[in-house]
Write a protein that holds these residues in place. Structure first.
Motif, mmCIF file in Angstrom:
data_model
loop_
_atom_site.group_PDB
_atom_site.id
_atom_site.type_symbol
_atom_site.label_atom_id
_atom_site.label_comp_id
_atom_site.label_asym_id
_atom_site.label_seq_id
_atom_site.Cartn_x
_atom_site.Cartn_y
_atom_site.Cartn_z
ATOM 1 N N LEU A 77 34.644 56.116 50.624
ATOM 2 C CA LEU A 77 34.180 54.991 49.813
ATOM 3 C C LEU A 77 33.323 54.046 50.644
ATOM 4 C CD1 LEU A 77 37.378 53.964 47.786
ATOM 5 C CD2 LEU A 77 35.366 55.158 46.913
ATOM 6 N N ALA A 78 32.281 53.505 50.023
ATOM 7 C CA ALA A 78 31.478 52.470 50.678
ATOM 8 C C ALA A 78 32.337 51.229 50.892
ATOM 9 C CB ALA A 78 30.261 52.136 49.819
ATOM 10 N N TRP A 79 31.926 50.392 51.830
ATOM 11 C CA TRP A 79 32.745 49.228 52.191
ATOM 12 C C TRP A 79 33.003 48.320 51.003
ATOM 13 C CZ3 TRP A 79 30.911 44.324 51.440
ATOM 14 C CH2 TRP A 79 29.528 44.181 51.259
ATOM 15 N N TYR A 80 32.025 48.157 50.105
ATOM 16 C CA TYR A 80 32.222 47.244 48.977
ATOM 17 C C TYR A 80 33.204 47.816 47.959
ATOM 18 C CZ TYR A 80 28.322 50.199 47.347
ATOM 19 O OH TYR A 80 27.512 51.260 47.035
ATOM 20 N N TYR A 81 33.300 49.142 47.872
ATOM 21 C CA TYR A 81 34.318 49.739 47.008
ATOM 22 C C TYR A 81 35.712 49.580 47.623
ATOM 23 C CZ TYR A 81 30.966 51.923 43.824
ATOM 24 O OH TYR A 81 29.988 52.143 42.889
ATOM 25 N N ARG A 82 35.766 49.627 48.940
ATOM 26 C CA ARG A 82 37.067 49.432 49.597
ATOM 27 C C ARG A 82 37.572 48.007 49.360
ATOM 28 N NH1 ARG A 82 36.368 52.414 55.529
ATOM 29 N NH2 ARG A 82 35.113 54.178 54.782
ATOM 30 N N ILE A 83 36.663 47.037 49.408
ATOM 31 C CA ILE A 83 37.061 45.661 49.094
ATOM 32 C C ILE A 83 37.436 45.551 47.618
ATOM 33 C CG2 ILE A 83 36.249 43.280 48.909
ATOM 34 C CD1 ILE A 83 34.562 43.756 51.392
ATOM 35 N N SER A 84 36.660 46.213 46.766
ATOM 36 C CA SER A 84 36.939 46.183 45.326
ATOM 37 C C SER A 84 38.283 46.813 44.993
ATOM 38 C CB SER A 84 35.830 46.912 44.562
ATOM 39 O OG SER A 84 34.581 46.299 44.766
ATOM 40 N N ALA A 85 38.777 47.659 45.896
ATOM 41 C CA ALA A 85 40.091 48.267 45.682
ATOM 42 C C ALA A 85 41.193 47.209 45.623
ATOM 43 C CB ALA A 85 40.391 49.275 46.788
ATOM 44 N N LEU A 86 40.898 46.009 46.122
ATOM 45 C CA LEU A 86 41.877 44.919 46.049
ATOM 46 C C LEU A 86 42.320 44.680 44.615
ATOM 47 C CD1 LEU A 86 43.390 42.502 47.369
ATOM 48 C CD2 LEU A 86 41.339 41.140 46.930
ATOM 49 N N TRP A 87 41.392 44.773 43.670
ATOM 50 C CA TRP A 87 41.741 44.540 42.266
ATOM 51 C C TRP A 87 41.725 45.828 41.444
ATOM 52 C CZ3 TRP A 87 37.926 41.517 44.738
ATOM 53 C CH2 TRP A 87 36.624 42.005 44.672
ATOM 54 N N ALA A 88 41.762 46.977 42.126
ATOM 55 C CA ALA A 88 41.782 48.254 41.409
ATOM 56 C C ALA A 88 43.168 48.593 40.876
ATOM 57 C CB ALA A 88 41.293 49.380 42.314
ATOM 58 N N GLY A 89 44.202 48.005 41.459
ATOM 59 C CA GLY A 89 45.576 48.263 41.034
ATOM 60 C C GLY A 89 46.259 46.979 40.624
ATOM 61 N N GLN A 90 47.417 47.103 40.008
ATOM 62 C CA GLN A 90 48.065 45.915 39.469
ATOM 63 C C GLN A 90 48.590 44.985 40.555
ATOM 64 O OE1 GLN A 90 51.607 46.510 37.200
ATOM 65 N NE2 GLN A 90 52.094 48.446 38.174
ATOM 66 N N GLU A 91 49.062 45.524 41.687
ATOM 67 C CA GLU A 91 49.568 44.645 42.736
ATOM 68 C C GLU A 91 48.447 43.803 43.342
ATOM 69 O OE1 GLU A 91 49.930 47.948 42.486
ATOM 70 O OE2 GLU A 91 51.727 48.651 43.522
ATOM 71 N N GLY A 92 47.331 44.444 43.659
ATOM 72 C CA GLY A 92 46.217 43.716 44.258
ATOM 73 C C GLY A 92 45.616 42.689 43.316
ATOM 74 N N SER A 93 45.472 43.060 42.050
ATOM 75 C CA SER A 93 44.897 42.117 41.089
ATOM 76 C C SER A 93 45.824 40.934 40.851
ATOM 77 C CB SER A 93 44.583 42.831 39.770
ATOM 78 O OG SER A 93 45.749 43.407 39.211
ATOM 79 N N MET A 94 47.136 41.184 40.881
ATOM 80 C CA MET A 94 48.091 40.087 40.735
ATOM 81 C C MET A 94 48.031 39.152 41.942
ATOM 82 S SD MET A 94 50.254 39.143 38.363
ATOM 83 C CE MET A 94 50.854 40.582 37.480
ATOM 84 N N LEU A 95 47.828 39.722 43.118
ATOM 85 C CA LEU A 95 47.678 38.912 44.325
ATOM 86 C C LEU A 95 46.427 38.039 44.230
ATOM 87 C CD1 LEU A 95 48.567 38.163 47.202
ATOM 88 C CD2 LEU A 95 47.343 40.198 48.029
ATOM 89 N N LEU A 96 45.339 38.611 43.755
ATOM 90 C CA LEU A 96 44.102 37.848 43.563
ATOM 91 C C LEU A 96 44.319 36.711 42.571
ATOM 92 C CD1 LEU A 96 41.002 37.491 43.891
ATOM 93 C CD2 LEU A 96 40.733 39.132 42.013
ATOM 94 N N TRP A 97 45.025 36.986 41.501
ATOM 95 C CA TRP A 97 45.307 35.989 40.465
ATOM 96 C C TRP A 97 46.135 34.836 41.040
ATOM 97 C CZ3 TRP A 97 47.755 37.650 35.105
ATOM 98 C CH2 TRP A 97 47.727 36.554 34.229
ATOM 99 N N ALA A 98 47.202 35.175 41.765
ATOM 100 C CA ALA A 98 48.050 34.139 42.361
ATOM 101 C C ALA A 98 47.261 33.307 43.365
ATOM 102 C CB ALA A 98 49.258 34.787 43.038
ATOM 103 N N TRP A 99 46.439 33.966 44.168
ATOM 104 C CA TRP A 99 45.617 33.244 45.147
ATOM 105 C C TRP A 99 44.668 32.279 44.448
ATOM 106 C CZ3 TRP A 99 40.239 33.440 45.678
ATOM 107 C CH2 TRP A 99 39.726 32.761 46.798
ATOM 108 N N ALA A 100 44.039 32.729 43.376
ATOM 109 C CA ALA A 100 43.084 31.883 42.657
ATOM 110 C C ALA A 100 43.765 30.639 42.090
ATOM 111 C CB ALA A 100 42.417 32.684 41.537
ATOM 112 N N ILE A 101 44.976 30.787 41.568
ATOM 113 C CA ILE A 101 45.689 29.621 41.028
ATOM 114 C C ILE A 101 45.986 28.617 42.134
ATOM 115 C CG2 ILE A 101 47.816 28.807 39.938
ATOM 116 C CD1 ILE A 101 47.940 31.397 38.383
#
Length: 354
Positions: A77-101
């Motif tokens: 995977l290209a580097w930007y897809y690897r970063i995008s993997a942060l929100w590719a699954g439910q755990e990572g997307s939930m972490l992003l959501w909590a961080w944003a709040i």
């Protein structure tokens, strides 16, 4: 040692502590509780940020000893897809959501016109509600940790641990990578924009709840701009998702097909739009009940959209899993939010009728 797992636990504990001390400050009006709450809130923001940066680093380096990395990242995977993997699954997307709040809540308290409301009961209640919501999101991450890792158990073999941060990680040689449908440039934009919108809905909801509890009409000073932010990001998120679906899935040359998850994200957009219209009249003494109702309803619908996505009860290209413990927690959270909001709204309605 699994520092990422420890960071998730610390984030949850500090968020829960900040919520509890905020409640004590409201109940007793003792400033020391307020100071402790703010210190724990900052500690939570720091630990959530560190946890997210740690996960991004593991995704970039494809440290497949972590199950989340193994499932969503790979060396091809290209580097930007690897970063995008942060929100590719439910755990990572939930972490992003909590961080944003946590970030938005700090902005509300320390910048702009809302800074003047610091220390008021209105802001204290808004903080407490927002921190409580953050605690629930972090609880979900404790239950299904993005840093769950593989380790060797003697006489058993390789196992996955979600609870023990002190095991020696098993070296997994490769990651299986991202779902092929997600390997699209829109992946880098659509999900984070949508989750930032979801996070922004927290503030109008919390301010509306505070108003329903203490009847402080300054709540719109807090809610107004953040509902605009939420509406803007949700609009962009839905629009970008439509382009992505058209490009990848086809959907018969349409950008919209009333997919359950897609539709569930549209409904809070409608109520947010209604709020923005109602708020313009609320400044003239109108819609004193409708405005907080719409603010509360918008956030509840966001949680409902989350339940639709994560419970696995609806067939959708967006769904992640079958109904599980995490889905049950979200369902309970949704029921509690709805029930408590109905009670507060009913009380306000009958007070206004008297």
């Amino acid at each position: 040692m699994n520092f990422g797992m420890i960071l998730i636990w610390l984030a949850f504990i500090t968020a829960l502590g900040a919520t509890a001390y905020s409640l004590l400050k409201i109940r007793t009006d003792r400033q020391k509780f307020g100071m402790l709450s703010k210190k724990l809130e900052i500690a939570c923001a720091v630990t959530v940020t560190l946890a997210m940066l740690t996960l991004i680093l593991q995704l970039l380096s494809v440290n497949a000893s972590y199950d989340y990395v193994f499932s969503h990242s790979s060396t091809d995977l290209a580097w930007y897809y690897r970063i995008s993997a942060l929100w590719a699954g439910q755990e990572g997307s939930m972490l992003l959501w909590a961080w944003a709040i946590t970030m938005i809540l700090l902005v509300v308290q320390y910048t702009g016109s809302t800074k003047q409301l610091a220390g008021t009961r209105l802001m204290d209640l808004t903080r407490m509600t927002s921190l409580g919501i953050t605690s629930v999101l972090l609880l979900l991450l404790v239950l299904k940790n993005p840093f769950a890792a593989y380790h060797v158990v003697q006489d058993v073999g390789v196992e996955l641990t979600n609870w023990n941060p002190f095991v020696t990680l098993y070296d997994v040689a490769y990651g299986q990578g991202m779902n092929p449908l997600l390997r699209n440039p829109w992946m880098a934009v659509h999900p984070p924009v949508l989750f930032l919108g979801y996070a922004a809905f927290t503030i109008p909801f919390a301010a509306a709840i505070a108003n329903l509890v203490i009847k402080d009409e300054r709540w719109t000073d807090i809610a107004r701009d953040w509902m605009r932010v939420a509406w803007l990001f949700l609009t962009l998120g839905i629009g970008l998702g439509g382009f992505w679906a058209y490009e990848v899935l086809g959907w018969g040359a349409w950008y919209w097909t009333w997919d359950p998850v897609e539709t569930s994200s549209l409904i809070p957009w409608i109520t947010a739009t209604a709020f923005l219209h109602a708020r313009t009249r609320a400044t003239y003494g109108e819609y004193q009940f409708l405005a907080p109702l719409l603010a509360v309803l918008s956030f509840i619908l966001v949680i409902f959209a989350t339940f639709v996505t994560r419970s696995g009860m609806w067939a959708s290209v967006h769904s992640w899993q079958d109904f599980s413990l995490e889905g049950l927690v979200i369902a309970i959270f949704l029921v509690v939010l709805t029930g408590s909001s109905v009670v507060l709204l009913a009380r306000r309605y009958f007070e206004d009728e008297e």
